[in-house]
Design a protein around this motif. Structure first.
Motif, PDB file in Angstrom:
ATOM      1  N   GLN A   1       0.963  -1.439   0.095  1.00 34.90           N
ATOM      2  CA  GLN A   1      -0.135   0.462  -0.133  1.00 34.90           C
ATOM      3  C   GLN A   1       0.500   0.419   0.598  1.00 34.90           C
ATOM      4  N   LEU A   2       1.869   1.431   0.633  1.00 36.89           N
ATOM      5  CA  LEU A   2       3.127   2.596   0.118  1.00 36.89           C
ATOM      6  C   LEU A   2       4.125   2.712  -0.768  1.00 36.89           C
ATOM      7  N   PHE A   3       4.325   2.095  -1.498  1.00 34.59           N
ATOM      8  CA  PHE A   3       5.326   1.563  -2.050  1.00 34.59           C
ATOM      9  C   PHE A   3       5.255   0.850  -3.204  1.00 34.59           C
ATOM     10  N   ASP A   4       4.643   0.158  -3.549  1.00 34.57           N
ATOM     11  CA  ASP A   4       3.449   0.235  -4.842  1.00 34.57           C
ATOM     12  C   ASP A   4       3.641   0.403  -6.257  1.00 34.57           C
ATOM     13  N   GLN A   5       4.352  -0.029  -7.142  1.00 31.80           N
ATOM     14  CA  GLN A   5       4.148   1.629  -8.468  1.00 31.80           C
ATOM     15  C   GLN A   5       3.000   1.074  -9.065  1.00 31.80           C
ATOM     16  N   LYS A   6       2.724   2.377  -9.962  1.00 34.07           N
ATOM     17  CA  LYS A   6       1.620   2.162 -10.841  1.00 34.07           C
ATOM     18  C   LYS A   6       0.827   0.251 -11.748  1.00 34.07           C
ATOM     19  N   ILE A   7      -0.013   0.144 -11.800  1.00 36.57           N
ATOM     20  CA  ILE A   7       0.079  -1.064 -12.752  1.00 36.57           C
ATOM     21  C   ILE A   7       0.014  -0.602 -14.630  1.00 36.57           C
TER      22      ILE A   7
ATOM     23  N   ILE B   1      -1.200  -7.995 -14.468  1.00 34.97           N
ATOM     24  CA  ILE B   1      -1.693  -7.435 -13.165  1.00 34.97           C
ATOM     25  C   ILE B   1      -0.664  -7.741 -11.984  1.00 34.97           C
ATOM     26  N   GLN B   2      -0.918  -8.716 -11.917  1.00 38.42           N
ATOM     27  CA  GLN B   2      -0.430  -9.998 -10.941  1.00 38.42           C
ATOM     28  C   GLN B   2       1.394  -9.388 -10.540  1.00 38.42           C
ATOM     29  N   GLN B   3       2.067 -10.017 -12.300  1.00 44.34           N
ATOM     30  CA  GLN B   3       3.525  -9.840 -12.266  1.00 44.34           C
ATOM     31  C   GLN B   3       3.569  -7.904 -11.613  1.00 44.34           C
ATOM     32  N   GLN B   4       3.090  -7.462 -11.751  1.00 45.29           N
ATOM     33  CA  GLN B   4       3.801  -5.686 -11.572  1.00 45.29           C
ATOM     34  C   GLN B   4       3.500  -5.683 -10.052  1.00 45.29           C
ATOM     35  N   ILE B   5       2.935  -5.894  -9.102  1.00 46.27           N
ATOM     36  CA  ILE B   5       2.807  -6.013  -7.639  1.00 46.27           C
ATOM     37  C   ILE B   5       3.715  -6.247  -7.188  1.00 46.27           C
TER      38      ILE B   5
END
Length: 312
Positions: free
Chosen positions: A73-79, A105-109
């Motif tokens: 929630q703090l640092f995940d980048q945009k999708i 999407i799963q690969q980006q989080i």
């Protein structure tokens, strides 16, 4: 006293240690929650432009440890979503079913956070057809010069026009682009200032070939000069001879000090139209400037009326 302080420190240390143990235990557990990820659209076709400027988000129902969810929630980048893979509903509107892009999407989080489901069924993107046109730049100036100084020649804007790109419906209303306000005071030397090109408030998503322009000008000290200049009487009938008390008029002017030596009486041509005076039933001639140097300003002729005698 020392024993009391020692007990207090030990108790405080015990509380801190207990809190840390509690945090580790609590955050190590698996949790389920909803996280909103901001969407970034990529690979927009060259013929199109993205008209929507408000960021879109997708809500994902996820599971993971407390630590993983906190950091996500703090640092995940945009999708990032690839526009070229969207389905088309109309020539100007495309859409995507986020559930069909779940693996991407799963690969980006953040690793360790698992998406169980995506709560938003459909994501729409409004597209426009990209067009280009060339428009001039309009300066916004607030310049004052030191007494005796002024601009020499014309103000220069580089570039004086640019190519803009955007949706055809937006470009139609744009005839020029304004530059940010340039305020200069007490100017007495040449200047060259970099200013931003302003986008229209209703067309923020248009693209510019450049975002800045340079406003420059030469500045010089100006002085007043005067010369006795001969004048010519035109449109006089062949059977009439015109006599005047003087064959010259006094011409006063303002010129840059660096150009002063270039001005001579031959720089001006002054004429008086006899036919115009007779048609208007004037008993005098009116001297007018026919030719003057382009670098001379505030020209005055003294006198403004010339008396004459007619000899037949």
């Amino acid at each position: 006293m020392k024993t009391s302080q020692t007990i207090s420190k030990s108790f405080f240390g015990f509380l801190v240690a207990s809190f840390l143990i509690w945090v580790l235990i609590t955050f190590s557990k698996e949790y389920k929650t909803v996280i909103n990820y901001e969407v970034n659209f990529i690979n927009i076709p060259q013929k199109n432009i993205l008209l929507e400027t408000t960021p879109q988000k997708i809500a994902c129902y996820v599971t993971g440890s407390g630590f993983r969810l906190f950091w996500s929630q703090l640092f995940d980048q945009k999708i990032n979503l690839d526009v070229s893979k969207f389905d088309q509903q109309s020539p100007s509107k495309t859409y995507i079913l986020p559930k069909n892009q779940l693996s991407n999407i799963q690969q980006q989080i953040l690793s360790g956070v698992e998406i169980k489901t995506i709560l938003k069924d459909t994501l729409y993107v409004k597209m426009g057809f990209l067009q280009s046109k060339k428009v001039p730049l309009k300066p916004n100036l607030n310049i004052s010069y030191q007494v005796g100084y002024n601009i020499l020649g014309d103000l220069k804007i580089t570039p004086d026009s640019i190519v803009i790109s955007g949706d055809e419906s937006q470009l139609k209303s744009i005839q020029f682009l304004e530059l940010e306000n340039l305020k200069l005071t007490n100017v007495k030397a040449n200047f060259s200032n970099n200013v931003a090109i302003l986008k229209p408030s209703k067309s923020k998503n248009i693209k510019l070939t450049t975002s800045n322009a340079v406003i420059s000008a030469k500045v010089d000290k100006f002085t007043e000069g005067s010369l006795q200049v001969p004048f010519k009487i035109t449109n006089v009938p062949s059977d009439i001879k015109i006599t005047t008390l003087s064959e010259t008029v006094l011409v006063t002017f303002v010129v840059a000090l660096s150009q002063f030596s270039r001005v001579t009486d031959a720089s001006f041509i002054i004429e008086c139209d006899y036919e115009m005076s007779t048609k208007n039933e004037l008993g005098y001639l009116i001297p007018k400037i026919v030719l003057k140097p382009d670098f001379v300003d505030n020209i005055k002729i003294i006198p403004t009326k010339i008396d004459f005698l007619i000899q037949k």
